[in-house]
Scaffold this motif. Structure first.
Motif, PDB file in Angstrom:
ATOM      1  N   ASN A  24       3.166  11.593 -10.042  1.00 42.58           N
ATOM      2  CA  ASN A  24       3.581  12.456  -8.718  1.00 42.58           C
ATOM      3  C   ASN A  24       2.487  13.005  -8.219  1.00 42.58           C
ATOM      4  N   PHE A  25       1.428  13.414  -8.414  1.00 40.23           N
ATOM      5  CA  PHE A  25       0.467  13.849  -7.558  1.00 40.23           C
ATOM      6  C   PHE A  25      -0.206  12.550  -7.022  1.00 40.23           C
ATOM      7  N   LEU A  26      -0.389  11.618  -7.446  1.00 39.66           N
ATOM      8  CA  LEU A  26      -0.940  10.507  -6.858  1.00 39.66           C
ATOM      9  C   LEU A  26      -0.062   9.925  -5.744  1.00 39.66           C
ATOM     10  N   GLU A  27       1.355   9.970  -6.242  1.00 39.12           N
ATOM     11  CA  GLU A  27       2.298   9.574  -5.206  1.00 39.12           C
ATOM     12  C   GLU A  27       2.176  10.261  -3.835  1.00 39.12           C
ATOM     13  N   THR A  28       2.150  11.575  -4.068  1.00 37.47           N
ATOM     14  CA  THR A  28       2.028  12.711  -2.800  1.00 37.47           C
ATOM     15  C   THR A  28       0.823  12.500  -2.175  1.00 37.47           C
ATOM     16  N   THR A  29      -0.260  12.542  -2.694  1.00 32.11           N
ATOM     17  CA  THR A  29      -1.745  12.443  -2.330  1.00 32.11           C
ATOM     18  C   THR A  29      -1.995  11.155  -1.491  1.00 32.11           C
ATOM     19  N   LEU A  30      -1.921  10.021  -2.407  1.00 28.42           N
ATOM     20  CA  LEU A  30      -1.880   8.868  -1.767  1.00 28.42           C
ATOM     21  C   LEU A  30      -1.161   8.488  -0.663  1.00 28.42           C
ATOM     22  N   GLY A  31       0.170   8.860  -1.003  1.00 28.51           N
ATOM     23  CA  GLY A  31       1.273   8.602  -0.187  1.00 28.51           C
ATOM     24  C   GLY A  31       0.777   9.161   1.543  1.00 28.51           C
ATOM     25  N   LEU A  62       8.859   3.447   9.085  1.00 30.32           N
ATOM     26  CA  LEU A  62       9.318   4.384   7.975  1.00 30.32           C
ATOM     27  C   LEU A  62      10.815   4.392   7.536  1.00 30.32           C
ATOM     28  N   ASN A  63      11.323   4.253   8.385  1.00 30.16           N
ATOM     29  CA  ASN A  63      12.836   4.249   7.967  1.00 30.16           C
ATOM     30  C   ASN A  63      13.453   3.001   7.597  1.00 30.16           C
ATOM     31  N   ASN A  64      12.557   1.929   7.550  1.00 31.58           N
ATOM     32  CA  ASN A  64      13.042   0.638   7.411  1.00 31.58           C
ATOM     33  C   ASN A  64      12.142   0.031   5.861  1.00 31.58           C
ATOM     34  N   GLY A  65      11.911   0.976   5.199  1.00 31.96           N
ATOM     35  CA  GLY A  65      11.350   0.562   3.932  1.00 31.96           C
ATOM     36  C   GLY A  65       9.971   0.888   3.819  1.00 31.96           C
ATOM     37  N   LEU A  66       9.257   1.345   4.755  1.00 36.34           N
ATOM     38  CA  LEU A  66       7.630   1.696   4.608  1.00 36.34           C
ATOM     39  C   LEU A  66       7.475   2.872   3.615  1.00 36.34           C
ATOM     40  N   LYS A  67       8.427   3.964   4.038  1.00 35.45           N
ATOM     41  CA  LYS A  67       8.017   5.210   3.111  1.00 35.45           C
ATOM     42  C   LYS A  67       8.511   4.883   1.428  1.00 35.45           C
ATOM     43  N   GLU A  68       9.683   4.426   1.294  1.00 35.65           N
ATOM     44  CA  GLU A  68       9.800   4.012  -0.270  1.00 35.65           C
ATOM     45  C   GLU A  68       8.719   3.123  -0.603  1.00 35.65           C
ATOM     46  N   GLY A  69       8.363   1.991   0.237  1.00 34.34           N
ATOM     47  CA  GLY A  69       7.525   0.999  -0.176  1.00 34.34           C
ATOM     48  C   GLY A  69       6.242   1.521  -0.666  1.00 34.34           C
ATOM     49  N   ILE A  70       5.755   2.493   0.089  1.00 33.73           N
ATOM     50  CA  ILE A  70       4.352   2.978  -0.265  1.00 33.73           C
ATOM     51  C   ILE A  70       4.668   3.465  -1.547  1.00 33.73           C
ATOM     52  N   THR A  71       5.538   4.384  -1.980  1.00 32.10           N
ATOM     53  CA  THR A  71       5.627   5.055  -3.135  1.00 32.10           C
ATOM     54  C   THR A  71       5.730   3.862  -4.348  1.00 32.10           C
ATOM     55  N   LYS A  72       6.350   2.932  -4.203  1.00 34.55           N
ATOM     56  CA  LYS A  72       6.490   1.764  -5.133  1.00 34.55           C
ATOM     57  C   LYS A  72       5.157   0.990  -5.537  1.00 34.55           C
ATOM     58  N   THR A  73       4.533   0.892  -4.165  1.00 32.62           N
ATOM     59  CA  THR A  73       3.179   0.389  -4.485  1.00 32.62           C
ATOM     60  C   THR A  73       2.295   0.998  -4.944  1.00 32.62           C
ATOM     61  N   ILE A  74       2.273   2.410  -4.696  1.00 36.18           N
ATOM     62  CA  ILE A  74       1.310   3.277  -5.821  1.00 36.18           C
ATOM     63  C   ILE A  74       1.487   3.130  -7.154  1.00 36.18           C
ATOM     64  N   ASP A  75       2.939   3.199  -7.415  1.00 31.75           N
ATOM     65  CA  ASP A  75       3.474   3.270  -8.742  1.00 31.75           C
ATOM     66  C   ASP A  75       2.982   1.901  -9.705  1.00 31.75           C
ATOM     67  N   ASP A  76       3.068   0.802  -8.618  1.00 24.98           N
ATOM     68  CA  ASP A  76       2.921  -0.572  -9.322  1.00 24.98           C
ATOM     69  C   ASP A  76       1.355  -0.521  -9.536  1.00 24.98           C
TER      70      ASP A  76
END
Length: 239
Positions: A24-31, A62-76
């Motif tokens: 969660n820290f990395l998702e927030t900070t790197l996001g 952001l509204n068409n996938g960038l926001k969620e995509g960044i989180t998934k990219t970090i998690d992956d």
């Protein structure tokens, strides 16, 4: 606060420093880091666009996938990096491991693919025209360079924060051993300041929490260093 309550609180704090906390820290900070880099990159790629146009493009992405995509990219990247580095415990032991995992996990390639997908999606919806979409994709390296640079700076700042925190903790211990509460208070404030944005690494967090509890014990005891055997046992954890 009673010593047994302090011990219980320390146990709770330690259990909170787990895999999900770090993720969660990395998702927030790197996001935030990646989001800022994308914003700066788009402005550089489209220098003739006015502010409202830039904001509109960014919001559409952001509204068409960038926001969620960044989180998934970090998690992956975290998951792939951990696997590649052989981190089987789930938890990162230090910031260097976090940095290595994110880099090894291919986060830049992930952001690159994400940008292509989202830009095409926004273009196909008619939210940006072909020329703008093409310009963003052709200038994508500007964005990726910003992303890479910002991530490196983020981890460099984390490493400095850990170094400073450890330094302040050691200074606090010296003042504690000299029963100098004013010196302890000075270092304690510095520790608190660093801890606000520090990566949740169990060793550092645990030691800082022990300092916090012992500091407040002495403070609430009228700055009296005559501790009970149980309180002294807590102090021993800092040696």
């Amino acid at each position: 606060m009673e010593i047994n309550k302090i011990e219980k609180n320390l146990e709770i704090e330690n259990t909170l420093v787990n895999e999900n906390t770090q993720k969660n820290f990395l998702e927030t900070t790197l996001g935030k880091t990646i989001n800022t880099a994308v914003d700066i990159g788009i402005r550089a790629i489209l220098p003739d666009f006015i502010e409202d146009q830039i904001i509109n493009i960014k919001n559409n992405l952001l509204n068409n996938g960038l926001k969620e995509g960044i989180t998934k990219t970090i998690d992956d990247a975290i998951d792939l990096g951990k696997s590649a580095l052989g981190i089987v415990t789930g938890n990162f032991e230090n910031v260097n491991q976090m940095q290595a995992a994110v880099k090894t996990g291919g986060i830049i390639d992930g952001v690159s693919s994400l940008l292509d997908t989202v830009v095409d999606k926004v273009k196909n919806k008619g939210l940006i025209d072909y020329n703008t979409a093409n310009t963003i994709k052709q200038g994508k390296n500007v964005i990726l360079n910003n992303v890479e640079s910002n991530i490196e700076n983020t981890f460099a700042n984390q490493l400095k924060a850990v170094e400073y925190t450890n330094k302040y903790i050691n200074n606090w211990k010296k003042y504690y051993n000299n029963q100098d509460f004013e010196g302890m208070q000075k270092e304690y404030k510095k520790i608190q300041r660093e801890m606000k944005d520090l990566a949740p690494i169990e060793k550092t967090i645990s030691e800082a929490k022990t300092v916090e509890n012992l500091h407040n014990l002495i403070k609430n005891n009228g700055k009296n260093f005559n501790l009970t055997p149980e309180e002294l046992e807590l102090a021993e954890k800092l040696k």
